[in-house]
Design an enzyme around this catalytic site. Sequence first.
Site, PDB file in Angstrom:
ATOM      1  N   GLU A  16       1.074  -1.351   0.703  1.00  0.00           N
ATOM      2  CA  GLU A  16      -0.033   0.159  -0.138  1.00  0.00           C
ATOM      3  C   GLU A  16       0.930   1.340  -0.073  1.00  0.00           C
ATOM      4  O   GLU A  16       0.663   2.562  -0.576  1.00  0.00           O
ATOM      5  CB  GLU A  16      -0.840  -0.238   1.533  1.00  0.00           C
ATOM      6  N   LYS A  18       4.002   1.587  -1.484  1.00  0.00           N
ATOM      7  CA  LYS A  18       4.324   2.201  -2.579  1.00  0.00           C
ATOM      8  C   LYS A  18       3.158   2.677  -3.252  1.00  0.00           C
ATOM      9  O   LYS A  18       3.909   3.641  -4.393  1.00  0.00           O
ATOM     10  CB  LYS A  18       4.653   0.635  -3.170  1.00  0.00           C
ATOM     11  N   ASN A 119      20.097  -6.773   0.979  1.00  0.00           N
ATOM     12  CA  ASN A 119      19.400  -6.087  -0.224  1.00  0.00           C
ATOM     13  C   ASN A 119      18.562  -4.664  -0.215  1.00  0.00           C
ATOM     14  O   ASN A 119      17.671  -4.133  -1.489  1.00  0.00           O
ATOM     15  CB  ASN A 119      18.496  -6.977  -1.196  1.00  0.00           C
ATOM     16  N   SER A 427      19.041  -4.193 -19.215  1.00  0.00           N
ATOM     17  CA  SER A 427      17.620  -3.742 -19.290  1.00  0.00           C
ATOM     18  C   SER A 427      16.824  -2.205 -19.721  1.00  0.00           C
ATOM     19  O   SER A 427      17.499  -1.084 -19.069  1.00  0.00           O
ATOM     20  CB  SER A 427      16.463  -4.059 -18.322  1.00  0.00           C
ATOM     21  N   HIS A 689      18.617   5.766 -10.698  1.00  0.00           N
ATOM     22  CA  HIS A 689      17.791   4.877  -9.189  1.00  0.00           C
ATOM     23  C   HIS A 689      17.337   6.845  -9.894  1.00  0.00           C
ATOM     24  O   HIS A 689      16.066   6.402  -8.043  1.00  0.00           O
ATOM     25  CB  HIS A 689      18.408   5.076  -8.193  1.00  0.00           C
TER      26      HIS A 689
END
Length: 753
Positions: A16, A18, A119, A427, A689
């Site tokens: 939620e 995010k 991570n 990517s 980022h």
Amino acid sequence: MATSVIGFPRIGENRELKFSTEKYFRNEITQKELFDQASQLRLKHWKLLQDAGVDYIPSNDFSFYDTTLDTALLFNIIPQEAADLDLSPLDKYFALARGYQGEKGDIKALPMKKWFNTNYHYLVPQFDKTTQIKLVGDKIFAEFEEAKAAGINTRPVLVGPYTLLHLSEFADDVKLEDFVPQIIAVYTEVISKLNELGVSWLQIDEPSLVKDMSAQDRVLFNKIYDALLAKKASLKVLLQTYFGDVRDNYSDLIKLDFDGLGLDFIEGRKTLELVKSGFPDEKFLFAGLVNGKNIWRNNYQHTLKTVKQLATKNIVLSTSCSLLHVPFSVANEEFKPKIKAHFAFAKEKLAELVALSSIFEGKNDNLLAKNQKLFAGNRINSNEALKEKIANLTEASFVRTPEFSKREALQKEEFKLPLLPTTTIGSFPQTREVKKMRARFKRHELGQEEYDAFIAKKINDWLKWQEEIGLDVLVHGEFERNDMVEYFGQNLSGYLFSKNGWVQSYGTRGVKPPIIWGDVTRQKPITIKWSKYAQEQTDKIVKGMLTGPVTILNWSFPREDIPVSESTLQIALAIQEEVLDLEANGIRIIQIDEAALREKLPLRKSDWYSEYLDWAIPAFRLVHSKVKPETQIHTHMCYSEFTDIIPAIDNMDADVISFEASRSNLEILDALQAQNFKTEVGPGVYDIHSPRVPSVNEIENAIHKILQKVPEHKVWINPDCGLKTRGERETKASLKNLTSAAQKIRKELGECE
């Protein structure tokens, strides 16, 4: 025996936080709506812990982006350029996290690094001569009162002063010691205000204590806490550590006036030994015996055996670290009951804490019997052929021939690439359209032929665009892939995949680590189809893109019944098969990403080789040891501190290594130069980022800085990471600027296009 949780997943059961935050970024909701939704989420989590029966419930472990950044802003540790932005406090906060580019200014995001051996990524606070430390925020107090108003008594959590200082970066004209008096003053003020609010316990997180400590470090730590603890009055202070043991200053900790010590018994190899050597009766031992980083059920019998060895009466059973590092609940998964029974995510770990406490007190023996039954016998059948294959590996299995210098000369002649060859990490943007088509295909709403046509068109469009802007080595974009680990795991035996097992990586970015359930082998070719297709569409070289064995291991939830080194070798043999198939299908450059190589490096240098690098580096070498000399092997690493393991990275024997370097201001270059690094390198020239677009001039400056430290014939030009999370607009604008900058500098160096 009371129970405690160090921290809880803040993204929510269904991510939620995010989705709310990303709506705010897109101006779809207001600040008030975002704050209201965050408040509802916090209340839901506090009630969940309360209803589960947890005695010590944390507050201030919530964050919109990162708790280290929260702490920095609480204390006014903010770069002047950000302070000067005419933005709201929340938007300044997000500007520091993501960067900002608009009519009110242009600033880069703060550096981002891995949070110890996880991570998760934290934002690195920056200290310079303008830094004036003072208490300017109220988040820690407001969230305590918010919970109290709901009838829930919480224990506020705060990143400790020693860890805050050691995780920060300092400008050349200042040093850490300059700020110690201000740090002591501001933490003292926090303690005073918490006393005024009637807070019972304060949790101060000091995970930096599990790293190597010098004599000077111990002096600094004692100086800070002698001062702080003298002012704690009625407030009880829990000194919380995790991710290892506190062997370097345990004797100091038990003498200082802490009311409780939180110690990790999972990753702390010497923790039990330290506690058995003596623990003060008047202190509370918060024993981290429920694993906060893995998803397997706790073995109650083993845990209770450890508890009985602890020579202290005041034991509080705790998680080993924050539950931030595991998914929310197994209840959201569709595993078969016999499989699901082996897993405990965050919510289930609360029940484990309460069950263990109950069993210890002589109640609920049925829970112990049920748990013992789960651990009786073998969970899987071992692959004997795989075991034999590993047993037959020799030293030669891990060595590529000929040596690097000879391969380098052969490859330069083979590829004839220009000086400063340009490429990307792999990517391209995974747009809503890409995700939608993949979801439809997964739900069988789209046939294989139609889905393949969509993927082929995406590849063709991006190959054409890469050629147009002048990139030298192309990529196919990875549109068919969901995640760089999950995609491979889906084609390997021994893997399980959760439906909703999301874990926060940074900010709004989540990952869904697969689970290594059994022995791992390759079931079929994984990347050959689309790599071969892409190469057939262009005369330029297209890189084959793979994830390396150490990263696949580190970004999965590993088995606990065999050593991780053995699991990694199993994965390495599987990826080796894929490498050789790519080569056989005409792929001449193969990138084997080891983004997470540093992640599981032991926090103490004395353990680096014996416990990790001695098997992690050979596992990578095994993957590419059989390729031809002309086949060029690339690898990529991101958002970790690599400067102290440069010799080990060079020993991976790749031909080209690309690093995240932009957020760390290319600091790695000095280490490469000092260590006479032989491998060709591509230090990232801009930060992917952040949505901001770097100018040509900015990238030129980064390249010039690289060329001051690394010979020009050794340098590749690339972004610092893959581009799947970025939008198409900023991706294309940034890469156009990258190629323009590289071409301008080639001309400066005398090379004609």
